[in-house]
Design a protein around this motif. Sequence first.
Motif, short mmCIF file in Angstrom:
data_model
loop_
_atom_site.label_atom_id
_atom_site.label_comp_id
_atom_site.label_asym_id
_atom_site.label_seq_id
_atom_site.Cartn_x
_atom_site.Cartn_y
_atom_site.Cartn_z
N LEU A 52 0.46 -0.96 -0.02
CA LEU A 52 0.05 0.15 -0.30
C LEU A 52 0.96 0.74 0.29
N GLN A 53 0.65 2.41 -0.84
CA GLN A 53 1.19 3.66 -1.10
C GLN A 53 0.68 4.56 -0.03
N GLY A 54 -0.77 4.79 0.01
CA GLY A 54 -1.32 5.00 1.36
C GLY A 54 -2.66 4.69 1.65
N VAL A 55 -3.01 5.78 2.54
CA VAL A 55 -4.91 5.46 3.06
C VAL A 55 -5.69 7.00 2.59
N LEU A 56 -6.32 7.22 2.31
CA LEU A 56 -7.11 7.94 2.57
C LEU A 56 -8.05 7.99 3.29
N ILE A 57 -8.12 8.89 4.09
CA ILE A 57 -9.16 9.15 4.82
C ILE A 57 -10.37 9.69 4.45
N THR A 58 -11.39 9.32 4.65
CA THR A 58 -13.13 10.11 4.75
C THR A 58 -12.98 11.76 6.04
N HIS A 59 -12.74 11.25 6.98
CA HIS A 59 -12.97 11.57 7.95
C HIS A 59 -12.48 10.71 9.45
N GLU A 60 -12.55 11.67 10.47
CA GLU A 60 -11.97 10.53 11.83
C GLU A 60 -12.78 9.75 12.56
N HIS A 61 -14.01 9.53 12.01
CA HIS A 61 -14.61 8.13 13.02
C HIS A 61 -14.62 7.03 12.70
N SER A 62 -14.59 6.01 14.17
CA SER A 62 -13.20 5.24 14.38
C SER A 62 -13.72 4.04 13.06
N CYS A 180 -15.31 14.01 3.54
CA CYS A 180 -14.31 14.79 2.72
C CYS A 180 -14.64 13.47 1.80
N GLY A 181 -15.24 13.40 0.18
CA GLY A 181 -15.35 12.41 -1.01
C GLY A 181 -13.94 12.24 -1.78
N TYR A 182 -13.70 11.61 -2.73
CA TYR A 182 -12.40 11.48 -3.16
C TYR A 182 -13.17 11.44 -4.62
N LEU A 183 -12.73 11.66 -5.79
CA LEU A 183 -12.98 11.51 -7.12
C LEU A 183 -11.19 10.73 -7.35
N LEU A 184 -11.57 9.65 -7.87
CA LEU A 184 -9.82 8.61 -8.30
C LEU A 184 -10.13 8.24 -9.61
N SER A 185 -8.89 8.92 -10.24
CA SER A 185 -9.20 8.51 -12.07
C SER A 185 -7.58 8.01 -12.28
N ALA A 186 -8.12 7.20 -13.33
CA ALA A 186 -6.59 6.58 -13.49
C ALA A 186 -6.96 5.72 -15.01
N GLY A 187 -5.86 5.85 -15.86
CA GLY A 187 -6.48 5.23 -17.48
C GLY A 187 -8.09 5.60 -18.33
N GLY A 188 -7.81 6.95 -17.22
CA GLY A 188 -9.69 7.31 -18.82
C GLY A 188 -10.44 6.35 -17.66
N CYS A 189 -10.55 6.26 -16.80
CA CYS A 189 -12.09 5.89 -15.60
C CYS A 189 -11.63 6.63 -14.59
N ARG A 190 -12.99 7.08 -13.51
CA ARG A 190 -12.84 7.42 -12.95
C ARG A 190 -14.30 6.50 -11.78
N VAL A 191 -13.84 7.02 -10.22
CA VAL A 191 -14.62 6.35 -8.99
C VAL A 191 -14.48 7.35 -8.21
N CYS A 192 -16.82 7.34 -7.57
CA CYS A 192 -16.70 8.70 -6.68
C CYS A 192 -16.71 7.84 -5.80
N MET A 207 -18.59 16.31 -8.43
CA MET A 207 -18.32 15.01 -8.59
C MET A 207 -18.78 14.08 -9.25
N MET A 208 -20.14 13.45 -8.86
CA MET A 208 -20.80 12.46 -8.82
C MET A 208 -21.21 11.80 -10.62
N ARG A 209 -21.36 13.22 -10.87
CA ARG A 209 -21.51 12.99 -12.71
C ARG A 209 -20.24 12.32 -13.29
N LEU A 210 -19.46 12.64 -12.87
CA LEU A 210 -18.03 12.38 -13.72
C LEU A 210 -18.32 10.61 -13.61
#
Length: 328
Positions: A52-62, A180-192, A207-210
């Motif tokens: 793993l290269q990292g952990v994206l955190i949306t917020h701090e709840h357990s 926060c939410g995240y939009l992740l893009s790679a190889g022409g694909c996008r995940v929200c 962001m959802m539209r993408l």
Amino acid sequence: MRVVSLGSGSSGNALLIEAGPRGRTKLLVDAGFSVRIIAERLHKIGVHLTQLQGVLITHEHSDHVLGLPTLMKRYHIPVITNPSTYAVIEEGLATGMWRSDSGKLVSSQKETIPLIDPANDATADISTQDQDGALSAEPAIVDVSSTPTLFLPLEVGASRVIGDITVTSFSISHDAVAPCGYLLSAGGCRVCVVTDSGEVTPAMLDMMRLADLLILESNHDRERLLRGPYPYYLKMRILSSTGHLSNDQAAEAVLRTWRGDSVRWLWLSHLSRTNNTPTLALGHMRMRLKEARANLTQLHISVSPPGMGHTWDSTQLWHTSSLWNMPG
């Protein structure tokens, strides 16, 4: 691009996002389970924690950060999040306590640490609980004061390239410091990824539209929540603008971001075990789409379970033409 749900719901949340040649970039979105559970579920899909290269955190709840102490200390995996969120995470690391989604304090000392055996890459567990479930006198979590800084700042509303993945953070509405939410893009694909929000904002809709794959909270059925066993204050908190999205709110968001010229995938996530069911969530979504005369062949809908869930693999999708065929 490969996306795997490692678990979704109030008991814990984590996603694996993988991209690049041979899946060389691997990120978690949230780490709301013990590292033992995360390691076991990653192992099932051929991934080790050390990759793993990292952990994206949306917020701090357990239910989103439970595994962070071990991931940071033992595996030196950086946390990627807003600085305000990380400040609260640091406080939790220092005190050994996380705040749960319902507002209660939860001990981070209940973690189970898998130890790496370099000889065979297997894991052995050192539990911090005795057989009765009580905390042991000497918890296995090491003093975090000696932990090196493992923090990559990503302001809400900003973007950052991590390996083969471009990550864009956007604001959501939840009772946390900087959710926060995240939009992740790679190889022409996008995940929200949009979970833990009490309302759907214009920024979220943009962001959802993408998204080719939209991972969207569908937490509760409103009537089931109101009739259910939760105390009044908790019901009002869930229904508030900083609580959680209902089935109806999720359906409205999908309709407002509908794309009539392409196929997309939808994972309904973070379902309440008390106030919702997969049947209710799926049924309500399909009913709303049919009422709006949407073409259901353009949307592949499923529910993310509390345990090991679905896999979305864009490489396989490109070679499965039936998934992309739209009726004329």
